[in-house]
Design an enzyme around this catalytic site. Structure first.
Site, PDB file in Angstrom:
ATOM      1  N   HIS A 201       0.846  -1.196   0.000  1.00 46.51           N
ATOM      2  CA  HIS A 201       0.000   0.000   0.000  1.00 46.51           C
ATOM      3  C   HIS A 201       0.885   1.251   0.000  1.00 46.51           C
ATOM      4  O   HIS A 201       1.855   1.336   0.767  1.00 46.51           O
ATOM      5  CB  HIS A 201      -0.914   0.004   1.224  1.00 46.51           C
ATOM      6  CG  HIS A 201      -1.909   1.129   1.189  1.00 46.51           C
ATOM      7  ND1 HIS A 201      -1.593   2.403   1.598  1.00 46.51           N
ATOM      8  CD2 HIS A 201      -3.191   1.168   0.767  1.00 46.51           C
ATOM      9  CE1 HIS A 201      -2.646   3.182   1.451  1.00 46.51           C
ATOM     10  NE2 HIS A 201      -3.635   2.461   0.941  1.00 46.51           N
ATOM     11  N   ASP A 354      -6.948   4.601   4.892  1.00 39.27           N
ATOM     12  CA  ASP A 354      -7.190   4.474   3.459  1.00 39.27           C
ATOM     13  C   ASP A 354      -7.474   3.023   3.072  1.00 39.27           C
ATOM     14  O   ASP A 354      -8.335   2.748   2.233  1.00 39.27           O
ATOM     15  CB  ASP A 354      -5.996   4.997   2.667  1.00 39.27           C
ATOM     16  CG  ASP A 354      -6.248   4.975   1.168  1.00 39.27           C
ATOM     17  OD1 ASP A 354      -7.062   5.797   0.702  1.00 39.27           O
ATOM     18  OD2 ASP A 354      -5.668   4.114   0.476  1.00 39.27           O
TER      19      ASP A 354
END
Length: 395
Positions: A201, A354
């Site tokens: 990520h 997120d």
């Protein structure tokens, strides 16, 4: 693709800087005070650690008797013996780092900050509440699942806190949830979904690179380019790798993206720590690599814990005391430093937010990769649990 990653990073940095949260009244404390039912529960899975030296034996016993974590011959007899044998040594190590593992405090901090951000950036799924399910220490998975049911959570997101997936760690934690519901009825009105891995990520990668830059700045300029960066992760038995466990490749993927972001500023190597027992494990081992590099004339090192999201015994004792202090003194190393784990770094909290927010907005309650077994899988628990998750995570 690059522009998309840049957008994610920019959004994450804005989240990290934000201090005004319009949904702040949905904090965990206020949920209790106002009797507000959490809509979305974030179930944070991790191994856990003892909260005192008196809990070490029970902690080790749970590990040594868990066949999803480790497979031993005559495990019902050998496992308890190994727990008894190792307890005094491990207790001594915990005594040297404050008498307990800090993993519970760090996970609670991360969960609280995560949910505050989620209430802000995903109001349609608010209020959010974090729950901790440790595999081998309190709060145990079974107790936490009971609490989630009591709270009447509408949607439980099972969120692995292992960035890289391994059958022994992530897999065992997911299986434990499945085992809990073998003889119990699932909550009738609860939706389930799974976040099983997030090794590359962008904001997680950004966190690691920021940690490395912080530590590189502590080296004098004239030696900074010569510092060898050792990315250290918990090792894995080779028989697990041969079965097809993806952990080693996912850790290597994290390292590759980090170094690409750092523009390959320094020499680096992926190394492995925390081997247990006589069987072959992934190598080179962290301490062996340091010894070998010193023999080659290298004098400056940085150790980066690449698979741990918070401080615990393997960073605070194994890396800090055994390697950065004792081994460094033994070998006459001029300078060695260790980057902090992600902990409560603002960029890391933005990463967690997120990851969850994107998951909540997606139409994928469970990933195809999570539902796919290793090619040489021999675990019936794995087979049954993956079938169970496929069923309960249907849209």
């Amino acid at each position: 693709m690059v522009s998309k990653l840049m957008n994610v990073l920019q959004i994450g940095k804005q989240c990290a800087k934000s201090s005004i949260l319009p949904w702040r009244h949905f904090s965990t404390t206020n949920l209790k005070q106002n009797n507000v039912k959490p809509k979305t529960g974030i179930l944070m899975l991790n191994m856990g650690g003892p909260s005192g030296v008196d809990e070490v034996h029970e902690y080790l016993l749970r590990i040594m008797t868990d066949r999803d974590m480790i497979q031993l011959p005559f495990q019902s007899q050998i496992g308890p013996w190994m727990a008894i044998y190792r307890t005094p040594k491990v207790q001594e190590k915990y005594s040297q780092i404050g008498g307990k593992s800090p993993i519970l405090e760090w996970t609670n901090t991360q969960g609280k900050l995560l949910c505050e951000k989620l209430d802000n950036i995903s109001p349609e799924t608010a209020p959010h509440k974090h729950y901790i399910a440790f595999r081998y220490a309190n709060p145990l998975t079974e107790d936490t699942l009971q609490k989630i049911e009591e709270d009447g959570v509408e949607h439980t997101v099972v969120f692995s806190q292992y960035p890289q997936y391994s059958c022994a760690t992530s897999g065992s934690s997911f299986i434990e949830i499945y085992k809990y519901y073998l003889n119990r009825k699932l909550p009738s009105n609860m939706k389930w979904s799974v976040i099983d891995r997030w090794a590359t990520h962008p904001l997680f990668i950004e966190t690691i690179t920021e940690r490395i830059k912080e530590e590189l700045a502590q080296f004098p300029k004239d030696i900074r380019d010569d510092v060898i960066i050792l990315f250290s992760a918990h090792s894995l038995p080779m028989k697990a790798v041969s079965r097809g466990d993806t952990y080693a490749s996912e850790v290597a993927g994290t390292v590759a993206v980090v170094m690409e972001k750092l523009q390959y500023c320094n020499p680096y190597k992926l190394v492995w720590q925390s081997k247990v027992g006589p069987i072959p494990w992934l190598e080179p081992f962290t301490d062996d690599a340091i010894r070998a590099y010193v023999k080659q004339g290298k004098k400056h090192f940085m150790i980066v814990p690449i698979a741990f999201v918070n401080e615990h015994i393997e960073t605070l004792h194994e890396l800090d005391i055994e390697y950065c202090k004792e081994l460094a003194e033994e070998l006459g190393i001029e300078k060695i430093r260790r980057t902090a784990a992600p902990n409560d770094h603002p960029t890391f909290i933005a990463a967690l937010a997120d990851i969850v927010a994107s998951h909540l907005k997606s139409n994928k309650p469970v990933s195809p990769m999570f539902l796919t077994r290793c090619p040489h899988c021999v675990s019936m628990n794995c087979v049954k649990s993956k079938n169970w998750y496929a069923e309960i995570c249907k849209n």
